[in-house]
Every structure is written in structure tokens, then in C-alpha cells.
Design a protein around this motif. Structure first.
Motif, short mmCIF file in Angstrom:
data_model
loop_
_atom_site.label_atom_id
_atom_site.label_comp_id
_atom_site.label_asym_id
_atom_site.label_seq_id
_atom_site.Cartn_x
_atom_site.Cartn_y
_atom_site.Cartn_z
N ILE A 17 0.85 -1.20 0.00
CA ILE A 17 0.00 0.00 0.00
C ILE A 17 0.88 1.24 0.00
O ILE A 17 1.70 1.43 0.91
N ASP A 18 0.72 2.07 -1.01
CA ASP A 18 1.37 3.38 -1.03
C ASP A 18 0.39 4.39 -0.43
O ASP A 18 -0.75 4.50 -0.90
N VAL A 19 0.83 5.09 0.59
CA VAL A 19 -0.05 5.97 1.36
C VAL A 19 0.21 7.42 1.01
O VAL A 19 1.35 7.88 0.99
N SER A 20 -0.86 8.15 0.75
CA SER A 20 -0.79 9.60 0.65
C SER A 20 -1.90 10.18 1.52
O SER A 20 -2.69 9.44 2.10
N LYS A 21 -1.96 11.49 1.60
CA LYS A 21 -2.96 12.11 2.46
C LYS A 21 -4.37 11.79 1.99
O LYS A 21 -5.28 11.58 2.82
N GLU A 22 -4.58 11.70 0.69
CA GLU A 22 -5.93 11.56 0.14
C GLU A 22 -6.33 10.13 -0.18
O GLU A 22 -7.51 9.80 -0.14
N ARG A 23 -5.34 9.25 -0.52
CA ARG A 23 -5.73 7.92 -1.00
C ARG A 23 -4.70 6.86 -0.66
O ARG A 23 -3.55 7.16 -0.32
N LEU A 24 -5.15 5.61 -0.79
CA LEU A 24 -4.31 4.45 -0.62
C LEU A 24 -4.26 3.70 -1.95
O LEU A 24 -5.31 3.29 -2.46
N ASP A 25 -3.07 3.56 -2.52
CA ASP A 25 -2.90 2.77 -3.73
C ASP A 25 -2.47 1.37 -3.32
O ASP A 25 -1.49 1.21 -2.57
N ILE A 26 -3.17 0.36 -3.82
CA ILE A 26 -2.98 -1.02 -3.38
C ILE A 26 -2.50 -1.88 -4.54
O ILE A 26 -3.01 -1.78 -5.66
N SER A 27 -1.50 -2.72 -4.24
CA SER A 27 -1.03 -3.71 -5.19
C SER A 27 -0.94 -5.05 -4.46
O SER A 27 -0.35 -5.12 -3.37
N ILE A 28 -1.53 -6.09 -5.03
CA ILE A 28 -1.57 -7.40 -4.38
C ILE A 28 -0.69 -8.37 -5.17
O ILE A 28 -0.93 -8.62 -6.36
N ALA A 29 0.34 -8.88 -4.52
CA ALA A 29 1.25 -9.85 -5.14
C ALA A 29 0.97 -11.24 -4.56
O ALA A 29 0.62 -11.37 -3.38
N PRO A 30 1.11 -12.28 -5.36
CA PRO A 30 1.59 -12.29 -6.74
C PRO A 30 0.47 -12.21 -7.77
O PRO A 30 0.68 -12.51 -8.94
N LEU A 31 -0.72 -11.79 -7.35
CA LEU A 31 -1.87 -11.81 -8.26
C LEU A 31 -1.83 -10.69 -9.29
O LEU A 31 -2.47 -10.78 -10.33
N GLU A 72 4.29 2.00 3.77
CA GLU A 72 5.45 2.83 4.11
C GLU A 72 5.09 3.79 5.23
O GLU A 72 3.96 4.26 5.33
N ALA A 73 6.08 4.08 6.08
CA ALA A 73 5.93 5.15 7.06
C ALA A 73 5.91 6.48 6.33
O ALA A 73 6.83 6.79 5.57
N THR A 74 4.86 7.28 6.53
CA THR A 74 4.71 8.53 5.78
C THR A 74 4.40 9.70 6.70
O THR A 74 3.58 10.55 6.38
N PHE A 106 -5.42 -8.52 10.10
CA PHE A 106 -4.34 -8.72 9.13
C PHE A 106 -2.98 -8.50 9.80
O PHE A 106 -2.85 -7.67 10.71
N ALA A 107 -1.98 -9.24 9.33
CA ALA A 107 -0.60 -9.00 9.74
C ALA A 107 -0.11 -7.75 9.01
O ALA A 107 -0.13 -7.71 7.78
N VAL A 108 0.28 -6.72 9.75
CA VAL A 108 0.61 -5.42 9.16
C VAL A 108 2.08 -5.09 9.41
O VAL A 108 2.59 -5.24 10.52
N LEU A 109 2.75 -4.64 8.37
CA LEU A 109 4.13 -4.16 8.44
C LEU A 109 4.17 -2.69 8.05
O LEU A 109 3.57 -2.30 7.05
N VAL A 110 4.87 -1.87 8.82
CA VAL A 110 5.15 -0.49 8.43
C VAL A 110 6.62 -0.45 8.07
O VAL A 110 7.49 -0.63 8.94
N VAL A 111 6.93 -0.28 6.78
CA VAL A 111 8.30 -0.43 6.30
C VAL A 111 8.97 0.93 6.11
O VAL A 111 8.30 1.96 5.97
N ASN A 112 10.29 0.90 6.11
CA ASN A 112 11.09 2.11 5.96
C ASN A 112 11.11 2.53 4.49
O ASN A 112 11.57 1.78 3.63
N PRO A 113 10.64 3.75 4.16
CA PRO A 113 10.61 4.17 2.75
C PRO A 113 11.98 4.25 2.10
O PRO A 113 12.11 4.01 0.89
N ALA A 114 13.02 4.56 2.88
CA ALA A 114 14.38 4.62 2.30
C ALA A 114 14.82 3.24 1.85
O ALA A 114 15.47 3.09 0.80
N GLN A 115 14.48 2.21 2.62
CA GLN A 115 14.84 0.85 2.24
C GLN A 115 14.08 0.41 1.00
O GLN A 115 14.64 -0.26 0.12
N VAL A 116 12.81 0.80 0.92
CA VAL A 116 12.01 0.44 -0.26
C VAL A 116 12.57 1.13 -1.50
O VAL A 116 12.68 0.52 -2.57
#
Length: 313
Positions: A7-21, A56-58, A74-84
Motif C-alpha cells: 500500500i502506497d499511502v498519501s494524504k488523500e488515497r491508498l494505492d494497493i497492489s496485491i502480489a503475486p496476483l 510505508e511510514a509517511t 491482518f498482519a501489518v508491516l510499516v516499512v522504511n521508505p528509504a529501504q524500499v
């Protein structure tokens, strides 16, 4: 088959991509949008341990989604954007759009398999917000005190003094709020007393650790040092040996431990002797302080783990 939701997070929306589908869509970053996302994920995949959601942490925009998805099971991870971003560069993904970022987040988690840790509950998040605000007020007080020393014009001095008085009242109010918040939890009360039993550790450091490092006492010394960003990492290539550095981890914890280590290296007999031995052995003072921070954190971790206050050995 493991399902990874990036999930890419912005103030207005969440963009979602589901792998490997390869499924991709977006929802609003709101309660309604989050409810829609949870319904779609549960309808398709279920809230199972094999379905991991990564964001990502935003700077706070991710908190609503992370809390809601975790509460939904759900199992949730908040990942470091620099690492991504470093991962994206490594695999040659230079383009950067919100849908692409969501896809890269999912791919990053699939490739690195980071450890999933429980997210902080609402009470811990509230404590963290109060600790953050107290830190900001202290920084403003220090800045105004520095300005007061530089200003010679009387009216400007009076303005600074009025603001300092207001900031100190707000600091007292925040301390009272923190006291009340800590009193709500018997576990926090016990842990705060254990932490401040260590010479050099005051309420501000103890509360920062309670808010920012709830894992304290549940990890071994290497894991807790790495979590705080105090585990040194080595640089070498062939015959070349570079200096070791610390970094990453939880900066707020590291900042609190730095101040505590400075005090402890003067007033805590064990940590003072430890720091003095390092300096006597030729270690630079900053290296000795970092090592003292790491040893202090190890002591605090053991105190919480064993539920026993500090004792001068």
C-alpha cells in the motif's frame, strides 16, 4: 501461496497492489475507504496469517490504515521508505508513481521477508504523541532561552520572557497529562518505576522507552540494540577496513538514550567505570558514549525482562 498487499499511502488515497496476483486498485485514505479495502481483502483472501499488508511510514498518514487493518486481523508491516526506494533502485525500477510504489512495496516485502512485530495499541500511540509534544515544547524553550541571551532590546526581551512563561506552563500541563496517562496502566506504572531505578534514567527517558519501544524486555540484547539502531555495522572490502557506524532503528529512542548515557556516565558507578575504561583504552569519547548507550539499553532490557529494579553490584 502467500499474499502480500503493498500500500502506497498519501494524504488523500491508498494505492494497493496485491502480489503475486497483480491486482491493483485504490481507495480513499479515510474510514470509508479503509472499510472498503478491508471488505475487499476479506472477500478475496480472508484475514489470514498468510496475508501480509505492508505500508510505508509517511509521517502519520499511514496510522489510520495500519491501525484499522491490524484490528481487522491482518498482519501489518510499516516499512522504511528509504529501504524500499533502495530496493527499487537495485532492481532498476526508476519510475515513481503511486501505483508503482505500491507494487514495489509488495515486491520488497516478498524479497526481504521482514519480521512482523505487533503494532502499538491506541494507548501506546497516545502516550507516544504526548511524549513527542513534550519533546517539541522542550526544544522551543531551549530555542527561546538562547534567543533571550542574544537579545539586548527590552521589548524583545519581554516578549521572549512572556513566551517562555507560557511554554513552561504548557510543559507542566503536559507532564500532568503524562502522569495521568501512565497511572491508567498498572503495567506502565511498574515499568516506569523499574526504569527510573537506574541512575541516569529519568521520567522523560522512561516514558520515551514505554511509548517507542514496547518490545523492551522481550528481545535479547542483540535484537534490542538493533531495534534502537545501536548495533554497529562494519564496512570492509578485501584488506580495507573502514570505521563501524550505527544508524537506522528508532531515532527517538536513540536520542533519549544519548542524554541518559551522558548523565549515567557521571552518576551511575557501573556505567561511569565502563565509559572511563573505554576512554582510557584510547576510544574517542563519542564512541565511548555510544557504547555506554548500548550497555544502558541492555541493562534496561534485562531489568524489564526480570522485573527487578537496579542494584549496585
Amino acid at each position: 501461496m502467500d499474499i502480500i498487499v503493498g500500500i502506497d499511502v498519501s494524504k488523500e488515497r491508498l494505492d494497493i497492489s496485491i502480489a503475486p496476483l497483480g491486482t491493483a486498485f485504490f481507495v480513499e485514505n479515510s474510514h470509508a475507504g479503509l472499510d472498503d479495502l478491508i471488505r475487499r481483502l476479506k472477500a478475496t483472501h480472508g484475514a489470514e496469517a498468510s496475508c501480509v499488508v505492508a505500508l510505508e511510514a509517511t509521517g502519520g498518514f499511514e496510522m489510520l490504515a495500519a491501525a484499522g487493518l491490524s484490528s481487522a486481523g491482518f498482519a501489518v508491516l510499516v516499512v522504511n521508505p528509504a529501504q524500499v526506494r533502495a530496493y527499487a533502485n537495485a532492481i532498476g525500477r526508476r519510475a515513481k508513481t503511486d501505483p508503482i510504489d505500491a507494487e514495489v512495496i509488495a515486491a520488497f516485502v516478498a524479497a526481504t521477508r521482514p519480521e512482523i512485530r505487533p503494532l502499538r495499541d491506541a494507548e501506546t500511540q497516545a502516550l507516544s504523541a504526548l511524549v513527542d509534544r513534550r519533546r517539541q515544547i522542550v526544544q522551543m524553550i531551549v530555542a527561546e532561552q538562547n534567543r533571550l541571551r542574544m537579545v539586548v532590546e527590552t521589548q524583545a526581551q519581554q516578549s521572549i520572557k512572556r513566551l517562555l512563561a507560557a511554554l513552561r506552563r504548557e510543559l507542566d500541563s503536559l507532564d500532568a497529562d503524562l502522569d495521568e496517562h501512565i497511572r491508567k496502566s498498572p503495567l506502565w506504572r511498574v515499568r516506569e518505576r523499574l526504569l527510573v531505578s537506574v541512575p541516569g534514567v529519568g521520567p522523560a527517558t522512561a516514558r520515551t522507552l514505554l511509548a517507542e519501544m514496547p518490545e523492551l524486555g522481550s528481545l535479547d540484547r542483540r535484537q534490542i540494540a538493533a531495534l534502537a539502531g545501536l548495533a554497529p555495522w562494519t564496512r570492509q572490502s578485501g584488506q580495507w577496513r573502514g570505521k563501524s557506524f550505527i544508524g537506522g532503528g528508532r531515532g527517538k529512542v536513540r536520542a533519549a538514550l544519548f542524554m541518559a548515557a551522558l548523565v549515567a556516565s557521571r552518576h551511575n558507578p557501573i556505567l561511569k567505570a565502563f565509559r572511563d575504561r573505554l576512554v582510557a583504552a584510547g576510544k574517542p569519547r563519542i564512541v565511548a558514549i555510544v557504547a555506554t548507550m548500548r550497555k544502558l539499553l541492555t541493562i534496561l532490557n534485562a531489568i524489564i525482562r526480570d522485573n527487578k529494579p537496579w542494584q549496585n553490584a
